[in-house]
Design a protein around this motif. Structure first.
Motif, PDB file in Angstrom:
ATOM      1  N   THR A 146       0.835  -1.190   0.000  1.00 13.19           N
ATOM      2  CA  THR A 146       0.000   0.000   0.000  1.00 13.19           C
ATOM      3  C   THR A 146       0.875   1.247   0.000  1.00 13.19           C
ATOM      4  O   THR A 146       1.869   1.322   0.728  1.00 13.19           O
ATOM      5  CB  THR A 146      -0.904   0.024   1.244  1.00 13.19           C
ATOM      6  N   VAL A 147       0.488   2.217  -0.801  1.00 14.93           N
ATOM      7  CA  VAL A 147       1.194   3.494  -0.816  1.00 14.93           C
ATOM      8  C   VAL A 147       0.776   4.282   0.423  1.00 14.93           C
ATOM      9  O   VAL A 147      -0.393   4.627   0.588  1.00 14.93           O
ATOM     10  CB  VAL A 147       0.866   4.301  -2.085  1.00 14.93           C
ATOM     11  N   THR A 148       1.726   4.559   1.293  1.00 13.73           N
ATOM     12  CA  THR A 148       1.476   5.385   2.470  1.00 13.73           C
ATOM     13  C   THR A 148       2.456   6.550   2.465  1.00 13.73           C
ATOM     14  O   THR A 148       3.509   6.489   1.822  1.00 13.73           O
ATOM     15  CB  THR A 148       1.650   4.595   3.782  1.00 13.73           C
ATOM     16  N   GLN A 149       2.132   7.587   3.200  1.00 14.05           N
ATOM     17  CA  GLN A 149       3.028   8.737   3.267  1.00 14.05           C
ATOM     18  C   GLN A 149       4.372   8.346   3.868  1.00 14.05           C
ATOM     19  O   GLN A 149       5.422   8.818   3.416  1.00 14.05           O
ATOM     20  CB  GLN A 149       2.363   9.846   4.089  1.00 14.05           C
ATOM     21  N   GLU A 150       4.342   7.498   4.889  1.00 11.46           N
ATOM     22  CA  GLU A 150       5.590   7.068   5.524  1.00 11.46           C
ATOM     23  C   GLU A 150       6.464   6.298   4.541  1.00 11.46           C
ATOM     24  O   GLU A 150       7.680   6.541   4.441  1.00 11.46           O
ATOM     25  CB  GLU A 150       5.280   6.208   6.739  1.00 11.46           C
ATOM     26  N   ARG A 151       5.869   5.352   3.815  1.00 10.02           N
ATOM     27  CA  ARG A 151       6.644   4.575   2.847  1.00 10.02           C
ATOM     28  C   ARG A 151       7.126   5.443   1.698  1.00 10.02           C
ATOM     29  O   ARG A 151       8.209   5.215   1.153  1.00 10.02           O
ATOM     30  CB  ARG A 151       5.795   3.417   2.324  1.00 10.02           C
ATOM     31  N   ASN A 152       6.321   6.428   1.328  1.00 13.66           N
ATOM     32  CA  ASN A 152       6.685   7.286   0.205  1.00 13.66           C
ATOM     33  C   ASN A 152       7.893   8.180   0.512  1.00 13.66           C
ATOM     34  O   ASN A 152       8.520   8.724  -0.390  1.00 13.66           O
ATOM     35  CB  ASN A 152       5.498   8.139  -0.210  1.00 13.66           C
ATOM     36  N   LEU A 153       8.211   8.332   1.790  1.00 17.31           N
ATOM     37  CA  LEU A 153       9.433   9.043   2.159  1.00 17.31           C
ATOM     38  C   LEU A 153      10.676   8.220   1.838  1.00 17.31           C
ATOM     39  O   LEU A 153      11.766   8.771   1.656  1.00 17.31           O
ATOM     40  CB  LEU A 153       9.420   9.383   3.656  1.00 17.31           C
ATOM     41  N   LYS A 154      10.500   6.899   1.749  1.00 19.55           N
ATOM     42  CA  LYS A 154      11.632   6.008   1.486  1.00 19.55           C
ATOM     43  C   LYS A 154      11.678   5.503   0.047  1.00 19.55           C
ATOM     44  O   LYS A 154      12.744   5.114  -0.438  1.00 19.55           O
ATOM     45  CB  LYS A 154      11.549   4.802   2.430  1.00 19.55           C
ATOM     46  N   LEU A 155      10.512   5.467  -0.594  1.00 18.69           N
ATOM     47  CA  LEU A 155      10.393   4.879  -1.922  1.00 18.69           C
ATOM     48  C   LEU A 155       9.698   5.828  -2.887  1.00 18.69           C
ATOM     49  O   LEU A 155       9.006   6.761  -2.479  1.00 18.69           O
ATOM     50  CB  LEU A 155       9.563   3.590  -1.877  1.00 18.69           C
ATOM     51  N   ASN A 156       9.863   5.558  -4.177  1.00 16.62           N
ATOM     52  CA  ASN A 156       8.962   6.085  -5.195  1.00 16.62           C
ATOM     53  C   ASN A 156       7.986   4.974  -5.553  1.00 16.62           C
ATOM     54  O   ASN A 156       8.365   3.802  -5.601  1.00 16.62           O
ATOM     55  CB  ASN A 156       9.712   6.508  -6.446  1.00 16.62           C
ATOM     56  N   PHE A 157       6.735   5.325  -5.791  1.00 14.15           N
ATOM     57  CA  PHE A 157       5.726   4.341  -6.173  1.00 14.15           C
ATOM     58  C   PHE A 157       5.209   4.619  -7.575  1.00 14.15           C
ATOM     59  O   PHE A 157       5.080   5.779  -7.985  1.00 14.15           O
ATOM     60  CB  PHE A 157       4.542   4.370  -5.195  1.00 14.15           C
ATOM     61  N   SER A 158       4.900   3.540  -8.278  1.00 12.57           N
ATOM     62  CA  SER A 158       4.237   3.648  -9.568  1.00 12.57           C
ATOM     63  C   SER A 158       2.799   4.100  -9.372  1.00 12.57           C
ATOM     64  O   SER A 158       2.331   4.247  -8.235  1.00 12.57           O
ATOM     65  CB  SER A 158       4.248   2.289 -10.271  1.00 12.57           C
TER      66      SER A 158
END
Length: 266
Positions: free
Chosen positions: A102-114
């Motif tokens: 799942t795209v979350t704000q926390e994960r998006n700080l570490k990753l780029n998502f498609s």
């Protein structure tokens, strides 16, 4: 037949970045290598799971196979614990994450998502003894209720966020959480809607009750290292293409419209 109520979010929008930021990344590396390496945790029915022959199969796996075919490369699935997916990607063990993330704000700080390839949400499974007592997720927010979730997932985060008064019991896999619910060791289990829907179709789980309306909004997407805009561009084009040519609908129907594949799952 499983009711198809999951919403699909395929924007078909290609994001353009300033020329100075565009660089070769995971997709180009995979093409040069001839292998696309994808980090996966095969415990998320029907997205990625292990069949009785030991093969990893599922809706997201089929999307990845179509992606590899479009790249003319071999697909290599690298199995890791769900909580290790991001650290292992950042440690260069594989090219991307394709594991129901799942795209979350926390994960998006570490990753780029498609772009997202599907929208899901958390739903609740209940032990039969709660019949007539619980009609919404809010009803579970009491100290006397034991609520199960899976380690490191947005289901666990949802329990922490919405059910802070209840007792959280976390398990390594969703199968263990459902099993604990069946034997009455917990009162409820919270996980993504597709998994819960299919879990309810299994004979050993049919006595369970369900609150089928998702109470969160969760887009699933492929995860890549930050700054890998070239790969994001390619993957987003790919998602748009399969949405337009019927491939996406064919694969979605295969895994979500019926349960013919269930007997083949370990």
């Amino acid at each position: 037949m499983i009711t198809r109520y999951l919403s699909v979010l395929l924007f078909g929008i290609v994001t353009f970045f300033p020329p100075g930021l565009v660089q070769a990344g995971a997709i180009d590396d995979a093409v040069r290598r001839g292998v696309l390496k994808v980090g996966i945790n095969p415990n998320y029915i029907p997205f990625e799971m292990t069949d009785k022959r030991g093969h990893i199969v599922g809706f997201e796996v089929d999307l990845l196979r179509e992606m590899s075919k479009a790249l003319d490369v071999e697909l290599q699935l690298v199995e890791v614990a769900y909580t290790d997916l991001i650290p292992e990607l950042l440690a260069n063990r594989f090219d991307m994450i394709g594991s129901g993330m799942t795209v979350t704000q926390e994960r998006n700080l570490k990753l780029n998502f498609s772009d997202s390839f599907i929208i899901v949400g958390q739903t609740v499974l209940l032990h039969p003894r709660l019949a007539g007592q619980v009609s919404s997720v809010e009803d579970l927010n009491e100290a006397g209720y034991r609520v199960a979730a899976t380690d490191g997932t947005t289901g666990e985060a949802a329990v922490q966020r919405f059910l802070g008064t209840a007792q959280l019991r976390s398990f390594p896999t969703p199968e263990e959480g459902v099993q604990q619910l069946v034997i009455g060791a917990v009162d409820a289990f919270i996980h993504d809607a597709p998994y819960n829907l299919i879990a309810m179709a299994k004979p050993q789980n049919r006595e369970l009750l369900a609150l089928e309306q998702p109470f969160t909004y969760e887009p699933l997407a492929f995860g890549l290292k930050k700054g890998d805009y070239d790969s994001l561009n390619w993957i987003n084009h790919f998602l748009n293409q399969i949405a337009q040519d019927g491939t996406y609908d064919r694969l979605h129907d295969k895994w979500f419209r019926d349960t013919d594949w269930l007997p083949q799952i370990d």
